[in-house]
Design an enzyme around this catalytic site. Structure first.
Site, PDB file in Angstrom:
ATOM      1  N   LYS A  32       0.778  -1.222   0.013  1.00  0.00           N
ATOM      2  CA  LYS A  32      -0.049   0.137   0.089  1.00  0.00           C
ATOM      3  C   LYS A  32       0.822   1.163  -0.072  1.00  0.00           C
ATOM      4  O   LYS A  32       0.633   2.282  -0.720  1.00  0.00           O
ATOM      5  CB  LYS A  32      -1.032  -0.062   1.453  1.00  0.00           C
ATOM      6  N   THR A  33       1.799   1.238   1.017  1.00  0.00           N
ATOM      7  CA  THR A  33       2.647   2.522   0.860  1.00  0.00           C
ATOM      8  C   THR A  33       3.550   2.750  -0.441  1.00  0.00           C
ATOM      9  O   THR A  33       3.635   3.978  -0.682  1.00  0.00           O
ATOM     10  CB  THR A  33       3.689   2.296   2.163  1.00  0.00           C
ATOM     11  N   ASP A 224      -4.723   8.214   3.471  1.00  0.00           N
ATOM     12  CA  ASP A 224      -4.058   6.988   3.693  1.00  0.00           C
ATOM     13  C   ASP A 224      -5.283   6.367   4.746  1.00  0.00           C
ATOM     14  O   ASP A 224      -5.537   7.254   5.715  1.00  0.00           O
ATOM     15  CB  ASP A 224      -2.980   7.107   4.181  1.00  0.00           C
ATOM     16  N   GLU A 225      -5.091   5.185   5.171  1.00  0.00           N
ATOM     17  CA  GLU A 225      -5.992   4.485   6.053  1.00  0.00           C
ATOM     18  C   GLU A 225      -7.303   5.079   6.067  1.00  0.00           C
ATOM     19  O   GLU A 225      -7.932   5.572   7.176  1.00  0.00           O
ATOM     20  CB  GLU A 225      -5.308   4.785   7.286  1.00  0.00           C
ATOM     21  N   GLN A 255      -9.171  -3.703   8.101  1.00  0.00           N
ATOM     22  CA  GLN A 255      -8.306  -3.266   9.165  1.00  0.00           C
ATOM     23  C   GLN A 255      -8.737  -1.982   9.756  1.00  0.00           C
ATOM     24  O   GLN A 255      -8.173  -1.228  10.477  1.00  0.00           O
ATOM     25  CB  GLN A 255      -6.590  -3.021   8.528  1.00  0.00           C
ATOM     26  N   ARG A 615       0.359  -8.951  10.763  1.00  0.00           N
ATOM     27  CA  ARG A 615       1.952  -8.348  11.027  1.00  0.00           C
ATOM     28  C   ARG A 615       2.888  -9.604  10.805  1.00  0.00           C
ATOM     29  O   ARG A 615       3.946  -9.028  10.613  1.00  0.00           O
ATOM     30  CB  ARG A 615       2.020  -7.780  12.452  1.00  0.00           C
TER      31      ARG A 615
END
Length: 769
Positions: A32-33, A224-225, A255, A615
DNA sequence: CTCACAAGCGTTTTT
DNA sequence: CGCTTGTGAG
């Protein structure tokens, strides 16, 4: 254009199609980043001005990292003009520029949670309300929720729904408290965290010319997010993107774990309806984890009803099964985890930094700290008390705040008698009352007290408070000339804070002293940087965003190779080769003791579990204990139902099936509809001890605890003055004194690492070395 | 007003 | 347990 070659097809599409509204659904570990940074880099290479790109994140860390990565592609000079930061910091910046039309000074203070709670407490007291009914925490969260949904005090008073709820929790006067709180913040020239978003919305609503200016400035808006945005943030984004429509939101509905602070998963679920002309890009390949981990995580999340359709998959190795540790006691759980870390590290050549221990609440870290310390495993903890929340730091910062904004009553109240000046609570409350009666700040009352003694102070006190004001005024004059560091150190010395802390030679005092030094070093760094970049470097400039900084913003070199301990929430966005999800018990995942669990909350617990699992790159572990101490009381626990929700084929359950999962309540039992009518509200879980079979086990467990207790520390009666002893947490130390009689023996021990402590021996177990 | 000791209460998760 | 808040003597 070589950076485009590093992307898969879905990622490349998301990077290259820069016009119009786009929704990027980014599964866990799907790069994503990378997409976000490359998209911005791509925009810049296509000729977009950096100043026309606004990109919003949730943490300073995310913003900083992204900026660095973009700078490495397009160069520092271009990247520095990007509008990139957290919602709060970007809109604080805009509000400072436009503050005038809202009636705020541009140097308004940002109240942190402690400040706003202290103000609320004062208001509740003034209203002569019982603070056991009107708990500041509850009132604060009601007000925060209102602000996040853009309900102003006036609207709150008129809103039947919230009023009805307030009645049901027997706090009918919250509306009045809210109104007064808002008024007092305004008088003090202060905004709290939520105000930064609320006032931005008010600014855009009431001043269309200003809104237009920013709409036109930002050709491109990226978020973002997005699944974590609340209503206030949603509306700001919607407004800003309305002209150019070049809005790109990135997120993963699976998430979304921040509903407690107002995040609305609907924002991402409804994006396609909000922007009919949108494009959707699904990033579904997970590059982070093994197939086992991805599939196991999917098997939980697929039980949720509300979600965007997607299939996250991994083409990495299949990997190991998820190991489940079932421990008898909380100490044993810590031991199992520490043991596994030591063993696998040697066998597989992992570094300590390849391990993370994730838990639900910060309070759970202790057991693992102890276990790791026993084995000499280095670790670092995130969360807990932040650097900026420490007393000594807040005290000094309060001086800075008062110098910059003398109306800041909360800052004044904190320091008017620190260091002690003989101005006590009685005097302060007189001053406060006088300020209220005259509709001015406390500082103004004192300032005028020479001619107009509103608070009716006697001569001695009058001179004391006036000395204080003179001190602040003197700083104020200098603060517009000197740079931040000079000013800060002058304040720290002249107020005798440094002297006061230096006097205290206890280990705690020393660490406080060091913290002040560290703060001053930080300010010096800021001063130098700002000067080099040609930016203003007054104390006021430093203070602009210090309230928005958190601990995680400063990673130190010495923290390199260490095991990471943190909450699942703060682990979002990170990855580790090995992840231990600990405390996976029924009353922690989900936490049942805080009232009713709605189906929505239950789904969020699943997402939390999902976040934790994803994670892990190589190995994931789940661990739970059947009994643990909380607040000094013994609790008996069932493992979380979520363990049973993971597809069995991915789990490596312990051999001795000493725990019977059949005892777990089924969904029907666990979630009982409550009788008092609210649709969708589900009941509290039955307590573990009520469940069949548990009573017999109780005896066994108690015996086990007895054994482990005896094993752990020596008999208190054997502890003598002069002995070297070892404490679970503090390490080794020397007994200076023992007093009292059994069982209430008290010992004074000097620990090499933790300093002098008074210990009650029946609780603090000591081992004689 | 200040200091020292007693009592009571608590624990999601964070910008 | 450990921290914050309340109470009473000096």
């Amino acid at each position: 254009m070589n950076y485009l070659e590093e992307l898969n097809e879905a990622q490349r599409n998301a990077v290259e199609n820069t016009d119009g509204p786009s929704l990027v659904i980014a599964g866990a570990g799907s790069g994503k980043t990378r997409v976000l940074t490359y998209r911005i880099a791509h925009l810049l290479k296509q000729g977009a001005r950096p100043g026309s790109i606004l990109s919003l994140t949730f943490t300073n860390k995310a913003a900083r990292e992204m900026k660095e990565r973009i700078a490495s592609i397009v160069g520092q000079q271009t990247a520095r003009y990007l509008w990139m930061g957290t919602f709060h910091s970007i809109f604080a910046r805009i509000l400072r520029t436009e503050s005038e039309v809202l009636g705020y000074p541009s140097n308004f203070t940002i109240y942190d949670t402690a400040d706003s709670k202290s103000l609320l407490k004062a208001i509740i007291k003034e209203f002569k309300l019982d603070d056991k009914t009107y708990k500041p925490n509850v009132v604060s969260s009601r007000i925060s929720a209102a602000k996040n949904s853009l309900i102003t005090p006036a609207a709150y008073a008129q809103n039947a729904q919230v009023r009805e709820y307030d009645m049901s929790i027997r706090m009918p006067r919250i509306a009045e408290i809210y109104k007064e709180y808002a008024r007092r913040c305004f008088l003090a020239g202060a905004m709290d965290f939520d105000d930064l978003l609320l006032k931005t919305n008010i600014l855009f609503r009431d001043h269309k010319d200003i809104l237009k200016k920013y709409q036109e400035r930002f050709d491109y808006v990226l978020v973002d997010e997005y699944q974590d945005t609340n209503f206030a943030q949603y509306l700001i984004v919607k407004n800003l993107a309305a002209t150019h429509k070049n809005l790109c939101v990135v997120g993963d509905d699976a998430q979304s774990i921040y509903s407690f602070r107002g995040a609305r998963i609907e924002n991402i679920l409804n994006f396609q309806k909000d922007y009919p002309e949108h494009q959707v890009y699904k990033l579904e390949q997970n590059y982070r984890s093994t197939q086992t981990i991805v599939n196991a995580a999917n098997s939980i999340i697929q039980k949720n009803k509300r979600q965007l359709p997607k299939t996250v998959y991994s083409e990495n190795d299949q990997g190991n099964k998820i190991k489940v540790f079932s421990a008898l006691t909380d100490n044993e759980e810590g031991y199992l985890v520490a043991n596994e870390i030591s063993e696998t590290r040697m066998r597989q050549h992992y570094k300590y930094a390849d391990y993370a221990i994730l838990y639900r609440t910060n309070a759970q870290s202790r057991i693992f700290e102890e276990a790791l310390r026993k084995r000499n495993i280095p670790y670092k903890i995130y969360g807990g008390l932040s650097f900026y929340q420490r007393k000594e730091i807040k005290d000094l910062l309060s001086y800075f705040r008062l110098v910059i904004n003398p109306k800041d009553n909360e800052a004044l109240k904190r320091i008017i008698n620190y260091p002690a000046r003989g101005i006590g609570a009685t005097t302060l409350s007189k001053l406060e009352q006088a300020a209220l009666d005259n509709g001015v700040s406390i500082f103004e009352i004192i300032e005028q007290s020479g001619t107009n003694n509103h608070a009716a102070l006697n001569k001695g006190l009058l001179s004391k408070v006036q000395q204080f004001v003179a001190l602040i005024l003197q700083f104020q004059e200098k603060a517009v000339l000197n740079d931040a560091y000079e000013m800060a150190s002058e304040i720290a010395t002249q107020t005798n804070i440094i002297k006061d802390l230096y006097k205290d030679q206890t280990p705690e005092g020393l660490s406080r002293f060091e913290n002040i030094q560290e703060l001053l070093n930080g300010i010096q760094e800021f001063s130098i940087n700002a000067r080099e970049e040609g930016q203003p470097n007054l104390l006021a400039n430093y203070m602009e965003d210090v309230a928005l900084l958190t601990d995680q913003d400063s990673e130190k070199e010495e923290d390199m190779d260490k095991v990471t301990l943190m909450t699942v929430h703060s682990s979002k966005g990170l990855e580790f080769k090995n992840v231990f999800i600990v405390g996976v018990e029924e009353n922690l995942f989900p936490s049942s003791q805080f009232g009713n669990i709605t189906p929505e909350a239950f789904e969020e617990e699943r997402r939390l579990f999902y976040v934790a699992l994803t994670r892990a790159e190589e190995n994931a572990y789940l661990s739970f204990a059947k009994q643990r101490y909380r607040w000094g009381k013994l609790d008996f626990c069932n493992p979380s139902r979520f363990i049973t929700e993971v597809d069995e084929q991915y789990l490596d359950m312990p051999d001795e099936a000493d725990f019977n999962f059949d005892e777990l309540p089924t969904e029907g039992q666990a979630i009982q509809k409550q009788s008092f009518g609210k649709t969708g509200t589900v009941g509290r879980r039955p307590t573990t001890t009520d469940q069949p079979g548990m009573k017999q086990k109780l005896v066994q467990l108690r015996q086990a605890k007895q054994r482990s207790q005896n094993f752990d520390g020596d008999d208190p009666r054997d502890i003598q003055t002069g002995m070297m002893v070892e404490h679970q947490r503090f390490g080794k130390g020397k007994v200076l004194q023992v007093e009292g009689s059994f069982p209430n023996l008290k010992a004074t021990v000097f620990f090499q690492n933790a300093g002098q402590k008074q210990l009650l021996l029946k609780f603090a177990k000591l081992k004689i070395v």
